[in-house]
Each structure stands twice: as structure tokens, then as C-alpha cells.
Motif scaffolding. Structure first.
Motif, PDB file in Angstrom:
ATOM      1  N   MET A  26       0.828  -1.218   0.000  1.00  0.00           N
ATOM      2  CA  MET A  26       0.000   0.000   0.000  1.00  0.00           C
ATOM      3  C   MET A  26       0.856   1.259   0.000  1.00  0.00           C
ATOM      4  O   MET A  26       0.481   2.276  -0.553  1.00  0.00           O
ATOM      5  N   ASN A  27       2.003   1.196   0.639  1.00  0.00           N
ATOM      6  CA  ASN A  27       2.813   2.382   0.912  1.00  0.00           C
ATOM      7  C   ASN A  27       4.193   2.218   0.294  1.00  0.00           C
ATOM      8  O   ASN A  27       5.036   1.535   0.834  1.00  0.00           O
ATOM      9  N   LYS A  28       4.375   2.855  -0.857  1.00  0.00           N
ATOM     10  CA  LYS A  28       5.587   2.575  -1.618  1.00  0.00           C
ATOM     11  C   LYS A  28       6.705   3.565  -1.413  1.00  0.00           C
ATOM     12  O   LYS A  28       7.850   3.266  -1.678  1.00  0.00           O
ATOM     13  N   GLN A 250      -3.626  -3.919   3.939  1.00  0.00           N
ATOM     14  CA  GLN A 250      -4.972  -3.472   3.538  1.00  0.00           C
ATOM     15  C   GLN A 250      -5.251  -3.496   2.039  1.00  0.00           C
ATOM     16  O   GLN A 250      -6.173  -2.832   1.588  1.00  0.00           O
ATOM     17  N   VAL A 251      -4.485  -4.242   1.257  1.00  0.00           N
ATOM     18  CA  VAL A 251      -4.702  -4.130  -0.194  1.00  0.00           C
ATOM     19  C   VAL A 251      -5.872  -4.930  -0.748  1.00  0.00           C
ATOM     20  O   VAL A 251      -6.290  -4.699  -1.870  1.00  0.00           O
ATOM     21  N   ASP A 253      -9.815  -6.733  -1.020  1.00  0.00           N
ATOM     22  CA  ASP A 253     -11.204  -6.910  -0.620  1.00  0.00           C
ATOM     23  C   ASP A 253     -11.301  -8.253   0.118  1.00  0.00           C
ATOM     24  O   ASP A 253     -10.416  -9.104  -0.002  1.00  0.00           O
ATOM     25  N   VAL A 254     -12.382  -8.459   0.836  1.00  0.00           N
ATOM     26  CA  VAL A 254     -12.528  -9.656   1.666  1.00  0.00           C
ATOM     27  C   VAL A 254     -12.402 -10.964   0.858  1.00  0.00           C
ATOM     28  O   VAL A 254     -11.629 -11.853   1.241  1.00  0.00           O
ATOM     29  N   PRO A 255     -13.114 -11.105  -0.261  1.00  0.00           N
ATOM     30  CA  PRO A 255     -13.004 -12.391  -0.987  1.00  0.00           C
ATOM     31  C   PRO A 255     -11.578 -12.646  -1.517  1.00  0.00           C
ATOM     32  O   PRO A 255     -11.115 -13.790  -1.500  1.00  0.00           O
ATOM     33  N   THR A 276      -7.451  -6.518   4.975  1.00  0.00           N
ATOM     34  CA  THR A 276      -8.394  -5.644   4.248  1.00  0.00           C
ATOM     35  C   THR A 276      -8.507  -4.321   4.990  1.00  0.00           C
ATOM     36  O   THR A 276      -7.667  -3.996   5.840  1.00  0.00           O
ATOM     37  N   SER A 277      -9.548  -3.550   4.635  1.00  0.00           N
ATOM     38  CA  SER A 277      -9.734  -2.240   5.277  1.00  0.00           C
ATOM     39  C   SER A 277      -9.677  -2.355   6.793  1.00  0.00           C
ATOM     40  O   SER A 277     -10.352  -3.204   7.386  1.00  0.00           O
ATOM     41  N   PRO A 278      -8.914  -1.478   7.451  1.00  0.00           N
ATOM     42  CA  PRO A 278      -8.813  -1.541   8.916  1.00  0.00           C
ATOM     43  C   PRO A 278     -10.133  -1.237   9.606  1.00  0.00           C
ATOM     44  O   PRO A 278     -10.283  -1.517  10.790  1.00  0.00           O
ATOM     45  N   ASP A 279     -11.088  -0.679   8.881  1.00  0.00           N
ATOM     46  CA  ASP A 279     -12.391  -0.348   9.458  1.00  0.00           C
ATOM     47  C   ASP A 279     -13.359  -1.517   9.396  1.00  0.00           C
ATOM     48  O   ASP A 279     -14.466  -1.433   9.936  1.00  0.00           O
ATOM     49  N   ASP A 280     -12.969  -2.579   8.708  1.00  0.00           N
ATOM     50  CA  ASP A 280     -13.933  -3.629   8.375  1.00  0.00           C
ATOM     51  C   ASP A 280     -13.929  -4.746   9.411  1.00  0.00           C
ATOM     52  O   ASP A 280     -13.305  -5.796   9.238  1.00  0.00           O
ATOM     53  N   GLY A 283     -15.651  -7.776   8.045  1.00  0.00           N
ATOM     54  CA  GLY A 283     -14.780  -8.344   7.019  1.00  0.00           C
ATOM     55  C   GLY A 283     -13.640  -9.155   7.630  1.00  0.00           C
ATOM     56  O   GLY A 283     -13.322 -10.253   7.164  1.00  0.00           O
TER      57      GLY A 283
END
Lengths: 433, 433
Positions: A26-28, A250-251, A253-255, A276-280, A283
Motif C-alpha cells: 500500500m505504501n511505496k 490493507q490491499v 477486498d474480503v473475498p 483488508t480495510s482496517p475499518d472492516d 470483514g
């Protein structure tokens, strides 16, 4: 009577992007940075130091927010503030206009973390103790009084928090003595950044094993074939018995997370971090159900205690990786540790960045001494970057943090570092822009 | 070729705290404010206007963040940007260094909302259409292309999103014709601020009924006896058949919310709004189970689409109150509307503040025309404050928003407003500090 006379907040940035240190899916290109707060008092020998961590652009926004957040502290009596750190915290967080900008998340919460970290550092310095010991010397009641339990009572009541702390109180000193001898176990992420070549990966894994580490973490998530090759190299070097962790930042999606992790399960990772998303919350719970026995870890972007409460309630994670510069300092971190204990989830704090290792060593020690009383499944992150800028850097030997002895939260940077890496006018940056 | 030549961002604050307008159990002294973005082009007749809404202090932080977020737009070709608003959105949000400060929440996300709102306003102005019509003229495929579906695929696939839009596409014009005749139903919050006296409450409720409103909202949560008295007055004035809603603005823990709402259930509220922390998905679900048939509503502090996804998955809410200046503009709002439709939750957008009514009228119209095709259980907030500062203010008659006709997102403020209320140097504030 000692007063807080002035607050200075510095925009400190290190050019870590030049070496691909810290690169992940995510962070390059991050330049590891800190919005660094100093609470000056009229006692020249007493200041408080704290910070939040960012990865470059936008650090100035955190600096502005921290200045604004700290303003009510100016002119205040140090003893009044430090004798009631719960009250100071509630006062700062009760600004309803600043609350609107979160609430309790994002830039405003990072700024709150920076300011409260400095106030806790000041408290420990005033007491002449390292922060972990300041906390370990507080009674269960004093600890619960500073903990932020707002919005948590459906998961953790005040009485439950008290009971957790009381259970470990009589034996705190035994565990301190034990940690003074053996240190607190840590793992290294330094080996596994995505931007490193296979050769460098192999060499760094070997060095980590040689240095006594039993846990190695790799960044994954950019390309599955690369991940398979890199995990294979790491597993080959560290052997069957050591622990391999993988981190997707976090890169997915759940599936996709479920599919990808199951494709790497052959390397028996202890955990998949930030799938995945840290908010999920839901998920993460879905991923956890689908990838067991691989564990699920998250928390470095866990925005506040309400998120962690739900992660525990939903049985979404196997490892809680709270962040010492994203949660609003000890007041909120304490609540997360207490909930983690109630729900049986080990806390393995996120570290690395700028100075996070310096902070989290205090947290891990305190957790063992006063909350969990256990080292099982617990290992604290360690990254060997940027420690040279700290006056009291953490000390890691044989895969363990050694107990910090100096007064404070180990958060003070050298003046020369501030001068050199202040952005954009410090001597390093002024010459390069 | 038309270019974006300059971005100006203004710190506009209105002294609403003087009249207790907008007072509630959490927010007692807000000065309603906007971080107001203007995208200037080299065509003097074409600019884009957008904003995020705050309640005073910290608005300057959003201004700084919006300036930084908009920087990549300067010098860009307007047609290139507007012909691919999905691409422009993804480009702005992909700055991993700024992402660290959220991700996708708090100040950085508010700033993203302000900038993308201005870009959508620019797109509608370029097309010579009000925004709702620009959207209604887009095909299902074009709409799905601009929607931010990242992290949502476990709840809404691209195919499902397409199917929802295709279902309503053939009959869009029928519903436009209907709304042109009748407007979109709204309710008023102007009556029920906590700082108003009982007499003022009674008078304003009566005025609302006389003006054609069938829904009245009251702020609650500071004192239960007061709430019982105020609800009793409101119910008496509006009668048994009109709808009473209550709004606690996040003051309660979950167990307290349940107890308090059940004590007010005798007044048959349609919903309890923001009973607890806006981040607490599982908490809202618990409240909903315990207070039925009172509905649960939240969303004005709903930080991003991942939060709303979980609210739907957990069956936590009966009404989705998304915010047009907190979510990252149409790209993210569209995704929330599509998920709400799939999960059968009506969207009743939050409004009030500064200019939120001007924005949400476009969203509600578009929802009815192209997504839900239904007005059942849907009513959009309306607050009669500060509209005089907008060049094309919303028009509400007989309890309904009239369809905006002017090109754009109705987001432009008068130059004289910017001059007068810019903080701290505008003529209003300069005379008072």
C-alpha cells in the motif's frame, strides 16, 4: 508551582523513501515522519516529549492540529494536570468543535495522541520513573480512573476493568523481576519489506535468526507469485519451527484476502496482518473464519477503542496490534488492553516507524506486569530504523526488548535531529529542495 | 482546451453560536463553518464550488488539508478530468502518504469531500445541468464506473450494482416528471434544538405543521425529564398521525441508549438518531433489537462506505443518514446508496449545517429517479439556516424540496459572504476579535 509555559510542535521528516525501507503493497514511498510535541515548563530540567507518526505528506496538518489541541495546556499548573491525567484527557477531548472533525479518528485523533503522549512522558519524568513503572505503581482504581471507558460499557464495565487489574496486582513485582532478567520478546519486520531483493531478503532472514528472533514478518499482497517465492525463501531460511507472519497492508477486498491467504497457507503463517480495510470489523471476522488456522491480526490503523471493542465482540481477530501513536495515548490504550484481556485476545503492538518501538516497549511490559500476566502468543514488533535519533533508544538483544530505565516514555529526540530533519527548513531538507 | 488554473480554499465561519441554533446534547456552541473550495479555470465563466462542513474550530485544518488534496488538479485539462471522474477520484485518493492520516476518515476525508464536491459541481456546470440531472443522464455503466467499490465486494459486486441501476433506468423520466410536480418530501429540524425554550419549541412545532411538514425532529439526551416534557409538547402540537423523530447526537453508551429510548417510546418516535458512537456498528444493532418498533437512524458522522457496508450487513439501522460533505462526494455516496438499496434500507440524508440542504436535494432526487424508485419511508432533512448565503439556495415549499434547475451542485456562495465571514480576516470577524 511549575507551569507549562509553551508548546512547540515540530514537523520532523526522515528521507526513508530513498532506501525503500518501509515499503509495502500500500505504501511505496513513505518518508517516515513525526509531528513532535514538546511541552516546555518553567523548570528548565522538566519537559514532556511526545509524537504521532506519519509517512510524509500531511505531517504538517498533524502539526497544526497538535498545536491547536495542546493550546489549553499552556499556563496550566503541571502538578494539577499530572495528578489527574484522566481529567486532562477528558478536558482536551471534550472540545466539541474539534470532535466534529472525527470524532476520535483521523488527523484530530493523531494530534490527540501526540499531545497526550507528551503529557504522559512529562508525568513519568516528573515521577523520575520510566513510564511502564509509573503505570505499574498505580493502583487498579487509579488506572481505571484514567482509562477512557466511554462507549464501552456494553463490553467492559468499570467493575470488570477493576477485577482484571486486581487479579494481577499482588504479583506485579514477580513479573517485573522476570522481565528485568529476560526482556520482553519481540519480532523483526526489518527483513521483509516489499522493495527488497530476494538476496537481501535471504540475508536479512538469516541475520534475524542469528540474532535470536523466533518470528519473522514479510510484506505480501502485490503479486501472488512473488509472495509464494518470498515466503518459500523465508521459510527455508528460518526453518520449520520458527514463526512466519505475513502482512498485506490493507490491499485486498474480503473475498480476495481469503483466496490469497489460502494460497499462502502452505507456508504456515502464524498470522495474516491487515488483510483488508482496517475499518472492516465484519470483514476481518469473515476472513478469520475462512483462513483458520492462519490467525488474523490488525490494529495499526485501528482508529479508536470503539473499533477495537467491536473487533473483540465479533471475534474478528486473533492478535490485536494497537498503535501507540494512533490511539489517544495511555488513557485509550489502557481500555483496549483491558478489553483484549477480557475477550482473551493477545496484544502484540504495532511498532517501527519513528519511535514507535520506543513507546510500545513500555506498553508490553505494563501489559505483562499488570493486565495479562502472560507472554503466551505475545510478541512485540521491532524494526531497526531511526533509533539513533532518540536520546534513550530502545535496547533489543537476543530477540527481546530490555526494560527501559530512564524516566519518561522514551520519546525524546535529539535537538540535533530536530534541527537537521525539520521540514522544510531543517539543514537536511533545505539543501535538497 | 480549458485548464484548472488555481484552487482557492476559504475558511468561512458563521457566528451561529450566538443564537443557540444547532445546539444539541453533544454540540453546545458551534459556529457553523465551511472549508470552501473554488476550482478556478482559465474560462472566467466556469468554476467549480464545493465544501465540507464543520462547526468552528479546526475549520482551518480542513482548509489546509483541502489545499493539499487539490494540488494535483492544478494545471490539468478540465475535459480530461471531468470525462473520467472515477479516475480523478482514484488519483486523488491514492496518495498513500495522505492515506496514512485516515485512511478515508477524519480531516483528510472531509477535505477529499470538499475537493471532489467542487469537481462534481464543475462537471455539472460544464454540462449546463443541475447535478441530479447530470447523474440521471448517465448510464448504469457510467455510474458504476465512478462509484468507489473498493472493500465492498463481499456486500455489493459490480454486477449487483449494475442490476440495481438497470432496473430503474427505463422509467427514470416518469419519476423526474413526478418530482417536478410534487417535489421531494422533507422534514424540519429547526424546531427542536436543545437550547430553545418550551414556548419557542411549541411555536416552532406549530409553524412546521402549518407549513406542511409531516415529520418533526427533536434533540434529546441531556436530561430525561426535559426530554419527556419536550416530546410531550411536540406530540401534543403535531397530533397523533404526524411523525416525531428524536436525536441524541451520540451522547449515550449502548445500555443507557436502550433505557432512555424505551422511556421515550410512549411518544412513538419514528426513529432515534445517533443513539451512541457513530463508529459502533454492533452497538447500533444491539440498540435496534432492544428498542423496536422505534427505528434506529445514523450516518451524519458515518465516516466512509466501509462503515455503512457493515451497518447494512449487521442490520444495525432502519434509516441511513449519509452526509454529503463527510463521504467523499458522489463517488462514495453512490456506493452507499447502492448498498442501501440492496439491503432494503431507506436513505434519508443528513442536512442542515452550511449548505448541506443545497447538496442533498440533488442526492435524494437522484436516488428516487435512478436507484430506489421509491419514496416509502424516505424523507430528507431540511433546516432553515444560512441559505441566504448561497447563489442558488434550495427551495422548500409545502414540506418538499423543489427540483433545482440551475447548473451545478448548488454549492456556490456569494462573494460578499466569503468576504464578510472569512475567518479571521473577513469584515464580520475582524471587527470582533
Amino acid at each position: 508551582m511549575t507551569q507549562i509555559t509553551r508548546v512547540s510542535v515540530h514537523d520532523v521528516r526522515f528521507p526513508t523513501s530513498l532506501s525503500a525501507d518501509g515499503s509495502d503493497a500500500m505504501n511505496k514511498d513513505g518518508d517516515y515522519s513525526a509531528a513532535y510535541v514538546i511541552l516546555h515548563t518553567d523548570d528548565a530540567s522538566l519537559s514532556g516529549f511526545g509524537f504521532t507518526f506519519t509517512i510524509g505528506r500531511g505531517n504538517d496538518i498533524c502539526v497544526l492540529a497538535a498545536r491547536q489541541r495542546a493550546e489549553p495546556l499552556i499556563g496550566r499548573d503541571v502538578d494539577d494536570l499530572l495528578d489527574d491525567l484522566g481529567g486532562a484527557y477528558r478536558e482536551l477531548k471534550s472540545d466539541s468543535q474539534l470532535r466534529w472533525l472525527g470524532p476520535e479518528k483521523g488527523v484530530e485523533h493523531l494530534a490527540m495522541a501526540a499531545v497526550m503522549n507528551a503529557l504522559w512522558d512529562l508525568a513519568a519524568r516528573r515521577a523520575g520513573k520510566p513510564l511502564w513503572r509509573l503505570l505499574a505503581d498505580m493502583s487498579p482504581e487509579q488506572l481505571v480512573d484514567v482509562a477512557d471507558l466511554q462507549y464501552l460499557s456494553d463490553a467492559l464495565t468499570r467493575e470488570e476493568a477493576m477485577a482484571i487489574l486486581q487479579r494481577q496486582a499482588p504479583t506485579r513485582q514477580e513479573r517485573i523481576t522476570q522481565l528485568e532478567a529476560s526482556g520482553y520478546p519481540c519480532y523483526t519486520t526489518s527483513a521483509g519489506w516489499l522493495g527488497y531483493s530476494d538476496e537481501k531478503l535471504r540475508r536479512l532472514c538469516q541475520e534475524a535468526v542469528d540474532a535470536g528472533y523466533r518470528h519473522i514478518k514479510l510484506k505480501v499482497g502485490a503479486n501472488l507469485d512473488d509472495d509464494i517465492r518470498r515466503c518459500s525463501i523465508a521459510r527455508e531460511v528460518i526453518g520449520d519451527d520458527a514463526n512466519l507472519m505475513i502482512d498485506a497492508n490493507q490491499v485486498w477486498d474480503v473475498p480476495v484476502a481469503i483466496e490469497w491467504v489460502n494460497a499462502l497457507a502452505q507456508f504456515r503463517p502464524l498470522w495474516i496482518e491487515e488483510p483488508t480495510s482496517p475499518d472492516d470489523i465484519l470483514g476481518h471476522a469473515a476472513v478469520r473464519r475462512a483462513v483458520a488456522p492462519v490467525g488474523v491480526a490488525t490494529g495499526e490503523h485501528g482508529m479508536n477503542r470503539v473499533l477495537f471493542k467491536q473487533m473483540f465482540q465479533a471475534e474478528a481477530i486473533d492478535f490485536c496490534q494497537l498503535d501507540s501513536a494512533r490511539l489517544a495515548s495511555i488513557n485509550e490504550i489502557l481500555s483496549v488492553y483491558l478489553m483484549a484481556q477480557k475477550f482473551g485476545v493477545p496484544v502484540c503492538p504495532h511498532a517501527g516507524g519513528v519511535g514507535l518501538c520506543e513507546l510500545v516497549q513500555h506498553l508490553s511490559v505494563f501489559d505483562y506486569v499488570a493486565i495479562s500476566g502472560s507472554l503466551e502468543n505475545r510478541v512485540t514488533e521491532y524494526v531497526d530504523h531511526l533509533h539513533e535519533h532518540f536520546v534513550e533508544p530502545c535496547v533489543v538483544t537476543d530477540g527481546a526488548y530490555r526494560l527501559p530505565q530512564a524516566p519518561g516514555y522514551s520519546a525524546e529526540m535529539y535537538d540535533s535531529t530536530i534541527e537537521e530533519f525539520s521540514y522544510p527548513s531543517g539543514s537536511y531538507w533545505a539543501g535538497r529542495r
